[in-house]
Design a protein around this motif. Sequence first.
Motif, PDB file in Angstrom:
ATOM      1  N   THR A   1      40.955  31.330 -12.328  1.00 38.13           N
ATOM      2  CA  THR A   1      39.649  31.945 -12.108  1.00 38.13           C
ATOM      3  C   THR A   1      39.723  33.119 -11.129  1.00 38.13           C
ATOM      4  O   THR A   1      38.926  34.049 -11.222  1.00 38.13           O
ATOM      5  CB  THR A   1      38.623  30.904 -11.613  1.00 38.13           C
ATOM      6  OG1 THR A   1      39.088  30.305 -10.392  1.00 38.13           O
ATOM      7  CG2 THR A   1      38.414  29.813 -12.653  1.00 38.13           C
ATOM      8  N   LEU A   2      40.695  33.078 -10.204  1.00 36.34           N
ATOM      9  CA  LEU A   2      40.874  34.227  -9.321  1.00 36.34           C
ATOM     10  C   LEU A   2      41.361  35.432 -10.116  1.00 36.34           C
ATOM     11  O   LEU A   2      40.914  36.565  -9.886  1.00 36.34           O
ATOM     12  CB  LEU A   2      41.869  33.901  -8.207  1.00 36.34           C
ATOM     13  CG  LEU A   2      42.153  35.027  -7.201  1.00 36.34           C
ATOM     14  CD1 LEU A   2      40.869  35.519  -6.560  1.00 36.34           C
ATOM     15  CD2 LEU A   2      43.141  34.555  -6.134  1.00 36.34           C
ATOM     16  N   ARG A   3      42.256  35.197 -11.056  1.00 39.05           N
ATOM     17  CA  ARG A   3      42.691  36.305 -11.905  1.00 39.05           C
ATOM     18  C   ARG A   3      41.515  36.872 -12.705  1.00 39.05           C
ATOM     19  O   ARG A   3      41.338  38.095 -12.778  1.00 39.05           O
ATOM     20  CB  ARG A   3      43.792  35.834 -12.868  1.00 39.05           C
ATOM     21  CG  ARG A   3      44.172  36.917 -13.880  1.00 39.05           C
ATOM     22  CD  ARG A   3      45.241  36.462 -14.850  1.00 39.05           C
ATOM     23  NE  ARG A   3      45.398  37.440 -15.924  1.00 39.05           N
ATOM     24  CZ  ARG A   3      46.266  37.328 -16.915  1.00 39.05           C
ATOM     25  NH1 ARG A   3      47.071  36.264 -16.975  1.00 39.05           N
ATOM     26  NH2 ARG A   3      46.334  38.253 -17.850  1.00 39.05           N
ATOM     27  N   ILE A   4      40.722  35.988 -13.288  1.00 35.16           N
ATOM     28  CA  ILE A   4      39.569  36.456 -14.079  1.00 35.16           C
ATOM     29  C   ILE A   4      38.580  37.203 -13.196  1.00 35.16           C
ATOM     30  O   ILE A   4      38.066  38.259 -13.573  1.00 35.16           O
ATOM     31  CB  ILE A   4      38.897  35.263 -14.780  1.00 35.16           C
ATOM     32  CG1 ILE A   4      39.833  34.691 -15.847  1.00 35.16           C
ATOM     33  CG2 ILE A   4      37.565  35.675 -15.398  1.00 35.16           C
ATOM     34  CD1 ILE A   4      39.352  33.389 -16.470  1.00 35.16           C
ATOM     35  N   ALA A   5      38.318  36.668 -11.987  1.00 32.06           N
ATOM     36  CA  ALA A   5      37.397  37.345 -11.066  1.00 32.06           C
ATOM     37  C   ALA A   5      37.920  38.723 -10.688  1.00 32.06           C
ATOM     38  O   ALA A   5      37.167  39.708 -10.667  1.00 32.06           O
ATOM     39  CB  ALA A   5      37.182  36.497  -9.817  1.00 32.06           C
ATOM     40  N   GLY A   6      39.229  38.820 -10.385  1.00 29.96           N
ATOM     41  CA  GLY A   6      39.801  40.105 -10.001  1.00 29.96           C
ATOM     42  C   GLY A   6      39.774  41.114 -11.126  1.00 29.96           C
ATOM     43  O   GLY A   6      39.441  42.289 -10.927  1.00 29.96           O
ATOM     44  N   GLU A   7      40.101  40.677 -12.348  1.00 29.31           N
ATOM     45  CA  GLU A   7      40.147  41.615 -13.471  1.00 29.31           C
ATOM     46  C   GLU A   7      38.754  42.046 -13.908  1.00 29.31           C
ATOM     47  O   GLU A   7      38.552  43.197 -14.309  1.00 29.31           O
ATOM     48  CB  GLU A   7      40.908  40.985 -14.629  1.00 29.31           C
ATOM     49  CG  GLU A   7      42.399  40.816 -14.335  1.00 29.31           C
ATOM     50  CD  GLU A   7      43.199  40.418 -15.560  1.00 29.31           C
ATOM     51  OE1 GLU A   7      42.616  40.314 -16.659  1.00 29.31           O
ATOM     52  OE2 GLU A   7      44.422  40.210 -15.418  1.00 29.31           O
ATOM     53  N   THR A   8      37.779  41.130 -13.830  1.00 29.80           N
ATOM     54  CA  THR A   8      36.423  41.524 -14.214  1.00 29.80           C
ATOM     55  C   THR A   8      35.752  42.349 -13.120  1.00 29.80           C
ATOM     56  O   THR A   8      34.921  43.212 -13.412  1.00 29.80           O
ATOM     57  CB  THR A   8      35.558  40.291 -14.522  1.00 29.80           C
ATOM     58  OG1 THR A   8      35.596  39.386 -13.413  1.00 29.80           O
ATOM     59  CG2 THR A   8      36.043  39.582 -15.768  1.00 29.80           C
ATOM     60  N   LEU A   9      36.136  42.114 -11.867  1.00 24.37           N
ATOM     61  CA  LEU A   9      35.559  42.897 -10.778  1.00 24.37           C
ATOM     62  C   LEU A   9      36.181  44.289 -10.696  1.00 24.37           C
ATOM     63  O   LEU A   9      35.464  45.300 -10.664  1.00 24.37           O
ATOM     64  CB  LEU A   9      35.746  42.186  -9.436  1.00 24.37           C
ATOM     65  CG  LEU A   9      35.315  43.014  -8.207  1.00 24.37           C
ATOM     66  CD1 LEU A   9      33.809  43.213  -8.183  1.00 24.37           C
ATOM     67  CD2 LEU A   9      35.797  42.364  -6.917  1.00 24.37           C
ATOM     68  N   CYS A  10      37.513  44.360 -10.657  1.00 24.87           N
ATOM     69  CA  CYS A  10      38.156  45.638 -10.377  1.00 24.87           C
ATOM     70  C   CYS A  10      39.386  45.906 -11.234  1.00 24.87           C
ATOM     71  O   CYS A  10      40.228  46.737 -10.869  1.00 24.87           O
ATOM     72  CB  CYS A  10      38.523  45.735  -8.900  1.00 24.87           C
ATOM     73  SG  CYS A  10      39.583  44.391  -8.309  1.00 24.87           S
TER      74      CYS A  10
END
Length: 460
Positions: free
Chosen positions: A153-162
């Motif tokens: 989920t950290l990867r998904i959060a990072g890729e969707t955010l920035c």
Amino acid sequence: MVSYAKVGKLPELEAKGWAGHFTSMRKDPLGTMEQAAAMGDIVRLRFGPIYAYGVFHPAHAQHVLVQNVHNYEKQTRGYAKLRLLLGNGLVTSEGDFWKRQRRIAQPAFHRERIAGFVETMAKATDDLAKRWTQAAGPSGLHTNVSEDMMKLTLRIAGETLCSLDISKDADRLGGSLKHVLEHFHWLTNAPFPFPEYMPTLGNLRFWRSMRNIEAVIVRIIEERRRSPKVFHDLLSMYMEAVDEETGEKMNDRQLIDEAKTVLGAGYETTAVGLSWTLYILSQHPQVAERLAEEATSVLGDRLPTPEDVPKLVYASQVFREAMRLYPPVWAFARRAKEDDVIGGFDIPKGSIVFVGIRNIHRHADYWEHPLTFDPERFSPEQVEARRKLPSGRLAFMPFIAGQRKCIGDHFALTEGAIVLAMLGQRFRFERVPGAGEIIPEPRLSLRPKDSRMPMLIRTR
């Protein structure tokens, strides 16, 4: 459930010693709230010389969050410490500033925008599934699914955010973010009023990590402004969004705080929800089989598309039922700005009101056999029947409710359905023999104790 409003006496949970429930809430907050909820729908607690009120009924939560929302503010100790992590973002801000930020940010979370992130969610999950498959031998793979879900989920959060993968251990932002989230529990439970200013090793590392996080976000913002490339992520949406009423955009401070909110509050809660869901699936193989059958029927051998998400009905029901039993946000607090009355009982000005989401999710008036895992509770028919009950819409509130409902609720539900469908289709989840029961531990979210959820994973 006894109606204490008719009896006319507000129940009070017994507390020993001068500290009252401060000690028990530090040691066993879930147990303390369960004891209080067993006494009634609103119960008085004592913290030293100060009284607080536990609220455990959807109608009372509706009063705090909807009917008299303007009387309940976030000026509590917990939110004060949360502002150290997230700044003045949507989770922590209030009043006119919050309304302005909400107006600017809302378009970024429209359903059609989130549909554009489905590919990112699916690709990240597919990569995890390939790693699990490669690592799993004939006897399966022993892994800590809590850590795996956090990284996912950290990867998904990072890729969707920035548009960056920040889940790797060597990544400066990912490591710093993990530390500040873990340190939050100490900040909120330390016995001194302002422990964050004490020069302990933990605090020094905390502030160094916060500086690292903000420095990376500032660098990304500056690079975006210089780059001619067009990005389709949340940060770009935030940077381009304009308040329709004032014509203003977010300044750098606001962009930083909202980025920290997406990363800090967003990835942890979804990871926790997914971890508990996989744990429950390991105990309910029939549910796991039905989940796999739906995924195979909808997806076949391809990755999910936005059009597939509404078809993953059972995956969504499984995720919601798991969050009913193990809501990532298990409780929250508000402070009464003026005298009020809840359920027939006086709430003095300045009182702290604890809304027990986990307890509301298990209220016997709204949930038959509330401790039993049953995804059918979230079939369209049962959802509609529950909504017809008085205050029934707040019987399930993992993203809180009212005007302060989490802006990322649809994002999280979409992510949860995709991850569960893809992993459930390819793997069976089993508890590790001798590992014992996984104990929930309330921190920033309702994590498994010590962030450990050992599991045996077998390929289908």
